[in-house]
Design a protein around this motif. Structure first.
Motif, PDB file in Angstrom:
ATOM      1  N   TYR A  55       5.562   6.427   0.004  1.00 48.22           N
ATOM      2  CA  TYR A  55       6.252   5.468   0.875  1.00 48.22           C
ATOM      3  C   TYR A  55       5.494   4.152   0.920  1.00 48.22           C
ATOM      4  CZ  TYR A  55       9.743   8.655   2.813  1.00 48.22           C
ATOM      5  OH  TYR A  55      10.812   9.494   2.958  1.00 48.22           O
ATOM      6  N   ILE A  56       6.241   3.083   1.044  1.00 45.38           N
ATOM      7  CA  ILE A  56       5.691   1.782   1.401  1.00 45.38           C
ATOM      8  C   ILE A  56       6.317   1.376   2.728  1.00 45.38           C
ATOM      9  CG2 ILE A  56       5.227   1.053  -0.966  1.00 45.38           C
ATOM     10  CD1 ILE A  56       7.829  -0.593  -0.866  1.00 45.38           C
ATOM     11  N   PHE A  57       5.676   0.450   3.435  1.00 45.04           N
ATOM     12  CA  PHE A  57       6.171  -0.010   4.731  1.00 45.04           C
ATOM     13  C   PHE A  57       6.361  -1.525   4.687  1.00 45.04           C
ATOM     14  CE2 PHE A  57       4.436   4.078   5.717  1.00 45.04           C
ATOM     15  CZ  PHE A  57       5.255   4.565   6.733  1.00 45.04           C
ATOM     16  N   ASP A  58       7.542  -1.964   5.016  1.00 46.44           N
ATOM     17  CA  ASP A  58       7.882  -3.389   4.988  1.00 46.44           C
ATOM     18  C   ASP A  58       7.917  -3.928   6.417  1.00 46.44           C
ATOM     19  OD1 ASP A  58       8.681  -5.815   3.727  1.00 46.44           O
ATOM     20  OD2 ASP A  58      10.747  -5.422   4.342  1.00 46.44           O
ATOM     21  N   LYS A  59       6.991  -4.829   6.699  1.00 43.89           N
ATOM     22  CA  LYS A  59       6.896  -5.449   8.025  1.00 43.89           C
ATOM     23  C   LYS A  59       7.652  -6.767   8.004  1.00 43.89           C
ATOM     24  CE  LYS A  59       3.362  -7.626  11.008  1.00 43.89           C
ATOM     25  NZ  LYS A  59       1.907  -7.780  11.253  1.00 43.89           N
ATOM     26  N   ARG A  60       8.564  -6.946   8.963  1.00 40.42           N
ATOM     27  CA  ARG A  60       9.334  -8.189   9.019  1.00 40.42           C
ATOM     28  C   ARG A  60       9.931  -8.370  10.413  1.00 40.42           C
ATOM     29  NH1 ARG A  60      12.742  -9.372   5.268  1.00 40.42           N
ATOM     30  NH2 ARG A  60      11.746  -8.054   3.701  1.00 40.42           N
ATOM     31  N   ARG A  61      10.475  -9.543  10.646  1.00 37.24           N
ATOM     32  CA  ARG A  61      11.233  -9.745  11.873  1.00 37.24           C
ATOM     33  C   ARG A  61      12.554  -8.997  11.776  1.00 37.24           C
ATOM     34  NH1 ARG A  61      10.450 -16.224  13.204  1.00 37.24           N
ATOM     35  NH2 ARG A  61       8.246 -16.101  13.777  1.00 37.24           N
ATOM     36  N   ALA A 121       0.853  -1.189   0.000  1.00 39.18           N
ATOM     37  CA  ALA A 121       0.000   0.000   0.000  1.00 39.18           C
ATOM     38  C   ALA A 121       0.889   1.239   0.000  1.00 39.18           C
ATOM     39  CB  ALA A 121      -0.906  -0.008   1.223  1.00 39.18           C
ATOM     40  N   TYR A 122       0.483   2.269  -0.724  1.00 36.10           N
ATOM     41  CA  TYR A 122       1.242   3.516  -0.791  1.00 36.10           C
ATOM     42  C   TYR A 122       0.723   4.514   0.249  1.00 36.10           C
ATOM     43  CZ  TYR A 122       2.970   2.000  -5.389  1.00 36.10           C
ATOM     44  OH  TYR A 122       3.564   1.310  -6.424  1.00 36.10           O
ATOM     45  N   TYR A 123       1.664   5.310   0.774  1.00 35.33           N
ATOM     46  CA  TYR A 123       1.322   6.383   1.710  1.00 35.33           C
ATOM     47  C   TYR A 123       2.062   7.644   1.289  1.00 35.33           C
ATOM     48  CZ  TYR A 123      -0.786   2.684   4.425  1.00 35.33           C
ATOM     49  OH  TYR A 123      -1.588   1.633   4.806  1.00 35.33           O
ATOM     50  N   ASP A 124       1.384   8.781   1.392  1.00 26.69           N
ATOM     51  CA  ASP A 124       1.950  10.028   0.880  1.00 26.69           C
ATOM     52  C   ASP A 124       3.250  10.407   1.567  1.00 26.69           C
ATOM     53  OD1 ASP A 124      -0.113  10.321  -0.927  1.00 26.69           O
ATOM     54  OD2 ASP A 124      -1.327  11.562   0.422  1.00 26.69           O
ATOM     55  N   ASN A 125       3.350  10.131   2.837  1.00 24.59           N
ATOM     56  CA  ASN A 125       4.573  10.405   3.594  1.00 24.59           C
ATOM     57  C   ASN A 125       4.615   9.431   4.762  1.00 24.59           C
ATOM     58  OD1 ASN A 125       3.278  11.747   6.047  1.00 24.59           O
ATOM     59  ND2 ASN A 125       2.530  13.058   4.371  1.00 24.59           N
ATOM     60  N   VAL A 175       9.734  -5.448  13.189  1.00 23.29           N
ATOM     61  CA  VAL A 175      10.116  -4.073  12.874  1.00 23.29           C
ATOM     62  C   VAL A 175       9.271  -3.597  11.698  1.00 23.29           C
ATOM     63  CG1 VAL A 175      12.467  -4.507  13.670  1.00 23.29           C
ATOM     64  CG2 VAL A 175      11.939  -4.692  11.226  1.00 23.29           C
ATOM     65  N   LEU A 176       9.261  -2.286  11.483  1.00 26.65           N
ATOM     66  CA  LEU A 176       8.535  -1.698  10.364  1.00 26.65           C
ATOM     67  C   LEU A 176       9.481  -0.743   9.644  1.00 26.65           C
ATOM     68  CD1 LEU A 176       5.701  -1.655   9.032  1.00 26.65           C
ATOM     69  CD2 LEU A 176       5.258   0.433  10.330  1.00 26.65           C
ATOM     70  N   ASN A 177       9.820  -1.070   8.401  1.00 24.16           N
ATOM     71  CA  ASN A 177      10.809  -0.301   7.649  1.00 24.16           C
ATOM     72  C   ASN A 177      10.144   0.575   6.597  1.00 24.16           C
ATOM     73  OD1 ASN A 177      13.018  -1.456   8.995  1.00 24.16           O
ATOM     74  ND2 ASN A 177      13.050  -3.210   7.604  1.00 24.16           N
ATOM     75  N   PRO A 178      10.211   1.915   6.737  1.00 29.52           N
ATOM     76  CA  PRO A 178       9.687   2.808   5.692  1.00 29.52           C
ATOM     77  C   PRO A 178      10.655   2.822   4.500  1.00 29.52           C
ATOM     78  CG  PRO A 178       9.997   3.937   7.815  1.00 29.52           C
ATOM     79  CD  PRO A 178      10.732   2.658   7.877  1.00 29.52           C
ATOM     80  N   ILE A 179      10.130   2.686   3.311  1.00 31.51           N
ATOM     81  CA  ILE A 179      10.947   2.697   2.098  1.00 31.51           C
ATOM     82  C   ILE A 179      10.354   3.717   1.127  1.00 31.51           C
ATOM     83  CG2 ILE A 179      11.728   1.323   0.113  1.00 31.51           C
ATOM     84  CD1 ILE A 179      11.689  -1.121   1.965  1.00 31.51           C
ATOM     85  N   TYR A 180      11.188   4.626   0.670  1.00 30.23           N
ATOM     86  CA  TYR A 180      10.746   5.672  -0.256  1.00 30.23           C
ATOM     87  C   TYR A 180      10.680   5.106  -1.672  1.00 30.23           C
ATOM     88  CZ  TYR A 180      10.695  10.132  -2.783  1.00 30.23           C
ATOM     89  OH  TYR A 180      10.368  11.193  -3.602  1.00 30.23           O
ATOM     90  N   VAL A 181       9.603   5.426  -2.396  1.00 26.19           N
ATOM     91  CA  VAL A 181       9.420   4.978  -3.775  1.00 26.19           C
ATOM     92  C   VAL A 181       9.737   6.152  -4.698  1.00 26.19           C
ATOM     93  CG1 VAL A 181       7.823   3.998  -5.460  1.00 26.19           C
ATOM     94  CG2 VAL A 181       7.674   3.329  -3.048  1.00 26.19           C
ATOM     95  N   ARG A 201      14.362   6.100   7.019  1.00 25.39           N
ATOM     96  CA  ARG A 201      14.132   5.244   5.860  1.00 25.39           C
ATOM     97  C   ARG A 201      15.021   4.008   5.968  1.00 25.39           C
ATOM     98  NH1 ARG A 201      13.705  10.199   3.919  1.00 25.39           N
ATOM     99  NH2 ARG A 201      15.952  10.456   3.628  1.00 25.39           N
ATOM    100  N   ARG A 202      14.541   2.914   5.370  1.00 22.65           N
ATOM    101  CA  ARG A 202      15.384   1.705   5.295  1.00 22.65           C
ATOM    102  C   ARG A 202      15.981   1.559   3.907  1.00 22.65           C
ATOM    103  NH1 ARG A 202      18.778  -1.140   5.404  1.00 22.65           N
ATOM    104  NH2 ARG A 202      19.061  -3.188   6.324  1.00 22.65           N
ATOM    105  N   GLY A 203      15.525   2.416   3.006  1.00 25.01           N
ATOM    106  CA  GLY A 203      16.063   2.379   1.659  1.00 25.01           C
ATOM    107  C   GLY A 203      15.171   3.131   0.686  1.00 25.01           C
ATOM    108  N   ILE A 204      15.583   3.146  -0.575  1.00 24.67           N
ATOM    109  CA  ILE A 204      14.834   3.817  -1.641  1.00 24.67           C
ATOM    110  C   ILE A 204      14.584   2.806  -2.757  1.00 24.67           C
ATOM    111  CG2 ILE A 204      14.893   5.647  -3.387  1.00 24.67           C
ATOM    112  CD1 ILE A 204      16.651   7.263  -1.472  1.00 24.67           C
ATOM    113  N   TYR A 205      13.306   2.694  -3.135  1.00 22.60           N
ATOM    114  CA  TYR A 205      12.917   1.786  -4.215  1.00 22.60           C
ATOM    115  C   TYR A 205      12.984   2.558  -5.523  1.00 22.60           C
ATOM    116  CZ  TYR A 205      10.267  -1.761  -6.759  1.00 22.60           C
ATOM    117  OH  TYR A 205       9.884  -2.734  -7.647  1.00 22.60           O
TER     118      TYR A 205
END
Length: 643
Positions: A604-610, A359-363, A592-598, A394-398
């Protein structure tokens, strides 16, 4: 209410003399100096209160009380927060024993000695002091019994060599005997003490009642949920476990003590109509208007400063000493709260259930903008504003093509397998840190600008101590007024609220539910629990229970407790007394929840993982009782060891 700084000179003389010999040497301070004047008594109590075992900003799970390093705290063991420095629940065994009996002995000494000097004071004053000594003794015994089960109860001051070694070596009392001893001691303290404290940070009858509600709830939980009982072969005392038949009695005592606190004029803090601001300010307001703070420990340049801001501050705001970002709330904790974006099936809407794609989020902050105010006051989110700065995580840029959406990355959905730096080998992502753990790179964007792949405080995975490893920072207790120049070692002064009225309401609600399910006045207890929980939820800005019928499980109350008391070093003891720690913690890796800029759409997208560092937590059932320090058993062979 004025801040009170305890005098220390006479205190050190008293404590040293009393600890070593059991008498006050003539060339230092004699009883007549310590007990014949208000100043002497005040100094004596300074020693007692300053050694009170409060698990505050200076408590370390490996080294105990009054430590510089707070980055290994009880919150790291429960899923509330993460720290690179904490890796096992078994670490929370500090060996607190000898210091406890110093405090107990000094309290006993006061109780035995003061009556001889009572003629110097009015009886109300003497009673208040005698009640305070009992409160301190009870507080300390509770810190022992919740760790070890039954411990020796010293009936009075012991003197060596006047008393023989055999006489001084006491066996462990049963766990039930210790809880009953504490309960009776607090009943006496409540009867003796005044309605108000002499100075802030000292006890009164309602503070003693609040402590009793905590202690009796713990005892009732042990009686109901503990399953492994151990007795001392030499005495027959049940040193681990309490008969289940005692549970109702303890829960009733908890309820009665909590109701008594209500008469002390304590209420939930509601100084501001803005619920987020109100909850945040609760932990900084030391004025008389804060009727929620029941028992508070304060700090000053002269009285045991701490370094919480130094360790908790986001990387982009760190001071010259260079520490930051060690207090990282987990997604497990954040997901407990209302108001986060969710799919129809209740899953967190990081991945849209209808498309199966991110899912996309504006910020970054738009993901949390409707979250419960209490959560926003407790946790700093990506994109939140703090100290006038936007928290840049951020955890990275897509940089890949987004036509048709972005499919979940490996490990982003259940069962969340762990990988070391899961983004490093994805050709579409410029990660905040690559497989060699190099610093975060600058990335060219389609609009011609450059962006740091990790942000000023962003997730660098497992490296260093300067950025978040979970995607979040702790906001509760973090001072937004403190300038960067003061974010240094031993320069934090915010108070620690050891007991507050919200905890008392939660104690009461839990006792209500336990009594209700035990067949004790079902409707009355259910309604009272409902009232207590909704009072807390209303102040928090959370969704209210629609009726008492919504209390369908004890977990409704337990979940509220986790949310309300998060990061206050309370939940660790809750999951131990509920006997759920082994099921909750064993082989656990927090989320954890990693915000990643598109780059293609600026969203932004958010990647949920251990957690990719694979910091795995363990807890074995034998750890519900800590091991008595071996040195204490060497000194006292009558002590039977816990398993």
């Amino acid at each position: 209410m004025k801040k009170f700084i305890y005098p220390l000179l006479i205190l050190l003389c008293i404590v040293t003399a009393c600890n070593k010999l059991g008498i006050l040497p003539d060339n230092i301070v004699q009883d007549k100096d310590a007990f014949a004047s208000t100043g002497g008594v005040t100094a004596y109590f300074a020693g007692l209160y300053n050694r009170l075992p409060i698990e505050d900003f200076k408590y370390n799970i490996n080294t105990g009380y009054n430590q510089f390093n707070y980055i290994q705290n009880l919150n790291n063991l429960t899923g509330e927060s993460m720290s690179r420095e904490a890796g096992s629940a078994s670490a929370a065994q500090t060996g607190y024993w000898g210091d406890a009996y110093v405090v107990i002995r000094n309290a006993n000494y006061f109780l035995e000695t003061m009556p001889a000097y009572a003629f110097n004071f009015n009886q109300s004053q003497v009673n208040q002091w005698l009640g305070e000594a009992r409160f301190i003794r009870s507080f300390t015994y509770f810190e022992l019994v919740k760790r070890y089960g039954g411990v020796p109860i010293t009936p009075g001051v012991q003197f060596y060599p006047q008393q023989g070694l055999e006489e001084l070596q006491l066996p462990r009392s049963s766990e039930q005997q210790v809880y009953d001893y504490i309960g009776k001691d607090l009943d006496t303290a409540i009867m003796l003490m005044n309605n108000t404290s002499e100075q802030r940070g000292r006890a009164n009858k309602f503070i003693a009642a609040a402590l009793k509600s905590r202690v009796m709830l713990f005892a009732g939980s042990i009686a109901k949920y503990n399953t492994k009982n151990i007795s001392d072969p030499a005495t027959g005392a049940q040193v681990q476990g309490i008969p289940a038949t005692e549970a109702v009695r303890y829960f009733k005592e908890c309820y009665a003590a909590a109701k008594l606190v209500e008469a002390g004029g304590y209420t939930l803090y509601r100084a501001s109509a803005n619920k987020e601001e109100n909850y945040y300010n609760l932990f900084f307001d030391v004025s008389s208007a804060n009727k929620e703070a029941i028992f508070m420990k304060e700090y000053s340049d002269l009285n045991a400063v701490h370094s919480f801001d130094l360790f908790a501050i986001p990387n982009q705001m760190k001071g010259k000493d260079g520490y930051s970002s060690y207090m990282n709330p987990t997604l497990d904790y954040v997901e407990l709260f209302d108001g986060l974006p969710r799919n129809a099936d209740g899953s967190l809407k990081t991945i849209d259930a209808t498309t199966g794609q991110y899912a996309y989020y504006d910020n970054p902050y738009s993901f949390f903008q409707n979250a419960e105010p209490r959560l926003l006051a407790t946790v700093l989110m990506p994109g939140a504003t703090f100290k006038g700065q936007v928290i840049d995580i951020r955890r990275g840029i897509y940089k890949g093509d987004i036509a048709g959406g972005i499919n979940p990355f490996p490990g982003s959905v259940s069962p969340f397998p762990n990988t070391t730096n899961p983004y490093a080998n994805n050709p579409n992502i410029v990660p905040a840190v690559n497989s060699s753990n190099l610093p975060s790179p600058m990335v060219d964007l389609p609009n011609g600008q450059k962006m740091n792949a990790g942000g000023l405080s962003g997730t660098y995975g497992t490296t260093g101590g300067s950025v978040t490893i979970s995607g979040f920072f702790q906001r509760k207790y973090l001072d937004q007024r403190k300038p960067v120049a003061d974010v240094i070692v031993n320069k934090s002064f915010q108070p620690w609220i050891e007991m507050r009225y919200a905890e008392v309401l939660l104690n009461r609600a839990e006792a209500d539910y336990e009594l209700m399910t035990a067949g004790q006045n079902d409707a009355d207890y259910r309604q009272d629990a409902y009232t207590c929980i909704n009072d807390i939820r209303d102040r928090a800005g959370a969704t209210l229970l629609s009726s008492a019928a919504d209390l369908t499980s004890i977990n409704v109350i337990r979940s509220e407790r986790r949310k309300e008391l998060g990061f206050e070093n309370k939940i660790w003891w809750d999951i131990k007394r509920w006997r759920t720690a082994d099921a909750e913690i064993q082989n656990r890796v927090w989320l954890v929840l990693n915000p990643i800029y598109v780059a293609a759409n600026g969203k932004y997208i958010f990647d949920k993982r251990r957690y990719e560092g694979n910091q795995q937590f363990t807890f074995q059932p034998m750890w519900y009782y800590e091991q008595i320090p071996n040195g204490e058993i060497t000194k006292n062979p009558k002590l039977v060891q816990n398993q």
